[in-house]
Design an enzyme around this catalytic site. Structure first.
Site, PDB file in Angstrom:
ATOM      1  N   GLY A 194      36.602  40.749  37.385  1.00  0.00           N
ATOM      2  CA  GLY A 194      37.210  40.002  36.290  1.00  0.00           C
ATOM      3  C   GLY A 194      38.570  40.492  35.830  1.00  0.00           C
ATOM      4  N   THR A 195      39.362  41.071  36.759  1.00  0.00           N
ATOM      5  CA  THR A 195      40.702  41.495  36.334  1.00  0.00           C
ATOM      6  C   THR A 195      41.582  40.273  36.031  1.00  0.00           C
ATOM      7  OG1 THR A 195      41.568  41.659  38.587  1.00  0.00           O
ATOM      8  CG2 THR A 195      40.605  43.660  37.650  1.00  0.00           C
ATOM      9  N   ASN A 196      41.362  39.186  36.732  1.00  0.00           N
ATOM     10  CA  ASN A 196      42.132  37.970  36.418  1.00  0.00           C
ATOM     11  C   ASN A 196      41.708  37.381  35.076  1.00  0.00           C
ATOM     12  OD1 ASN A 196      44.142  37.109  38.569  1.00  0.00           O
ATOM     13  ND2 ASN A 196      42.374  37.711  39.812  1.00  0.00           N
ATOM     14  N   ILE A 246      31.878  28.236  46.792  1.00  0.00           N
ATOM     15  CA  ILE A 246      32.593  26.974  47.036  1.00  0.00           C
ATOM     16  C   ILE A 246      31.850  25.881  46.266  1.00  0.00           C
ATOM     17  CG2 ILE A 246      33.306  25.308  48.790  1.00  0.00           C
ATOM     18  CD1 ILE A 246      34.632  27.717  49.709  1.00  0.00           C
ATOM     19  N   ASN A 273      42.405  27.288  40.661  1.00  0.00           N
ATOM     20  CA  ASN A 273      41.880  28.493  41.311  1.00  0.00           C
ATOM     21  C   ASN A 273      43.035  29.438  41.630  1.00  0.00           C
ATOM     22  OD1 ASN A 273      39.963  30.142  42.845  1.00  0.00           O
ATOM     23  ND2 ASN A 273      40.942  29.328  44.690  1.00  0.00           N
ATOM     24  N   HIS A 316      44.104  32.188  44.414  1.00  0.00           N
ATOM     25  CA  HIS A 316      43.719  32.647  45.755  1.00  0.00           C
ATOM     26  C   HIS A 316      44.671  33.761  46.193  1.00  0.00           C
ATOM     27  CE1 HIS A 316      41.926  32.577  49.674  1.00  0.00           C
ATOM     28  NE2 HIS A 316      43.147  32.652  50.170  1.00  0.00           N
ATOM     29  N   GLU A 345      38.097  18.812  47.106  1.00  0.00           N
ATOM     30  CA  GLU A 345      36.906  18.996  47.958  1.00  0.00           C
ATOM     31  C   GLU A 345      37.190  19.841  49.204  1.00  0.00           C
ATOM     32  OE1 GLU A 345      38.469  16.230  47.403  1.00  0.00           O
ATOM     33  OE2 GLU A 345      38.756  15.115  49.270  1.00  0.00           O
ATOM     34  N   ALA A 356      51.433  39.708  41.659  1.00  0.00           N
ATOM     35  CA  ALA A 356      51.376  38.247  41.743  1.00  0.00           C
ATOM     36  C   ALA A 356      50.264  37.640  40.876  1.00  0.00           C
ATOM     37  CB  ALA A 356      51.210  37.818  43.202  1.00  0.00           C
ATOM     38  N   GLU A 357      49.016  37.923  41.209  1.00  0.00           N
ATOM     39  CA  GLU A 357      47.905  37.203  40.554  1.00  0.00           C
ATOM     40  C   GLU A 357      47.940  37.277  39.030  1.00  0.00           C
ATOM     41  OE1 GLU A 357      43.941  37.627  42.246  1.00  0.00           O
ATOM     42  OE2 GLU A 357      44.790  38.540  44.015  1.00  0.00           O
TER      43      GLU A 357
HETATM   44  C1  GAR Z   1      41.007  38.224  43.265  1.00  0.00           C
HETATM   45  O1  GAR Z   1      41.857  38.837  44.197  1.00  0.00           O
HETATM   46  C2  GAR Z   1      41.019  36.728  43.456  1.00  0.00           C
HETATM   47  O2  GAR Z   1      42.267  36.216  43.814  1.00  0.00           O
HETATM   48  C3  GAR Z   1      40.039  36.590  44.592  1.00  0.00           C
HETATM   49  O3  GAR Z   1      39.008  37.504  44.302  1.00  0.00           O
HETATM   50  C4  GAR Z   1      39.548  38.587  43.551  1.00  0.00           C
HETATM   51  C5  GAR Z   1      38.732  38.729  42.289  1.00  0.00           C
HETATM   52  O4  GAR Z   1      39.191  39.728  41.472  1.00  0.00           O
HETATM   53  N1  GAR Z   1      39.584  35.231  44.714  1.00  0.00           N
HETATM   54  C6  GAR Z   1      39.279  34.675  45.870  1.00  0.00           C
HETATM   55  O5  GAR Z   1      39.295  35.282  46.919  1.00  0.00           O
HETATM   56  C7  GAR Z   1      38.902  33.195  45.792  1.00  0.00           C
HETATM   57  N2  GAR Z   1      38.887  32.624  47.106  1.00  0.00           N
HETATM   58  P1  GAR Z   1      38.868  39.765  39.900  1.00  0.00           P
HETATM   59  O6  GAR Z   1      37.375  39.487  39.727  1.00  0.00           O
HETATM   60  O7  GAR Z   1      39.187  41.184  39.516  1.00  0.00           O
HETATM   61  O8  GAR Z   1      39.718  38.755  39.199  1.00  0.00           O
END
Ligand code: GAR
Length: 207
Positions: A15-17, A96, A111, A113, A151, A183-184
């Site tokens: 859950g860092t995002n 998914i 989302n 990615h 989808e 980035a994220e």
């Molecule tokens: C993140 O890098 C996110 O972009 C990725 O999982 C990680 C979760 O980190 N998501 C995917 O790969 C989706 N296809 P987080 O739980 O620390 O946010």
């Protein structure tokens, strides 16, 4: 009437995002949005702890305990609809979603990615896997993408992208961390802030 878009965040892990979104809400970056619901498909995900600490209502809905994908999605829809959610953010959500689910919330799900789509994306590319594949392919630049969810796995309209350099000696874990930091955690809050402003503006336009 509230002048904020109501946000649900779906998570699977650390859950860092989600934390980046909570911080952006607290700092005022997401001034037209409020995270009101967190759904995890994994029991004990640390993201749930982050939600509790921030005082956000959080639930675990496991696919297994719901009797499969259909039951899982039904339970999610009930929660999402009962909380009048305007925007669903998949932030490290590693399942998914079905065509029925994404069509029901057309252009309401986004989302994050961890690659520059269309590279290293689609079914099976999640978590560390896009970074492992990027290093195997030897690319010198990777990054992250925020996109609408349709989808096709990672196939929806692109909202934002940011490139990150691959460095000599990178491991998948080191690269993952750099992509998150550079980035994220930056592009996801900015994209959410922008979409929330648009939702609120359109809502006022309809009055
Ligand atoms: C993140 O890098 C996110 O972009 C990725 O999982 C990680 C979760 O980190 N998501 C995917 O790969 C989706 N296809 P987080 O739980 O620390 O946010």
């Amino acid at each position: 009437m509230t002048d904020k878009a109501r946000i649900a965040v779906m998570v699977s892990g650390t859950g860092t995002n989600l934390q980046a979104l909570i911080d952006a809400q607290n700092s005022g970056l997401i001034e037209k949005g409020e995270i009101v619901l967190v759904i995890s498909n994994r029991e004990g995900a640390y993201a749930l702890e982050r939600a509790h600490k921030a005082g956000i209502e959080a639930f675990t809905i496991s696919r297994k305990a719901s009797g499969g994908q259909e039951g899982f999605e039904e339970a999610c829809c009930e929660l999402i609809d009962s909380r009048n959610i305007d925007l669903i953010v998949l932030a490290g959500f590693l399942m998914i979603l079905s065509k029925d689910f994404v069509t029901r919330y057309d252009h309401k799900i986004i989302n994050i990615h961890p690659s520059l789509i269309p590279s290293f994306c689609g079914d099976g590319f999640y978590g560390l896997k896009p970074h492992i594949a990027a290093l195997e392919r030897g690319v010198k630049v990777t990054g992250a993408t925020v996109h609408y969810v349709n989808e096709i796995a990672d196939g929806g309209e692109i909202i934002a992208q940011k490139a990150v350099n691959v460095e000599e000696g990178d491991t998948p874990e080191i690269l993952q961390r750099r992509v998150m930091e550079q980035a994220e955690w930056l592009i996801l809050p900015v994209a959410v802030a922008k979409i929330c402003r648009k939702i609120v503006k359109e809502r006022h336009g309809k009055l």
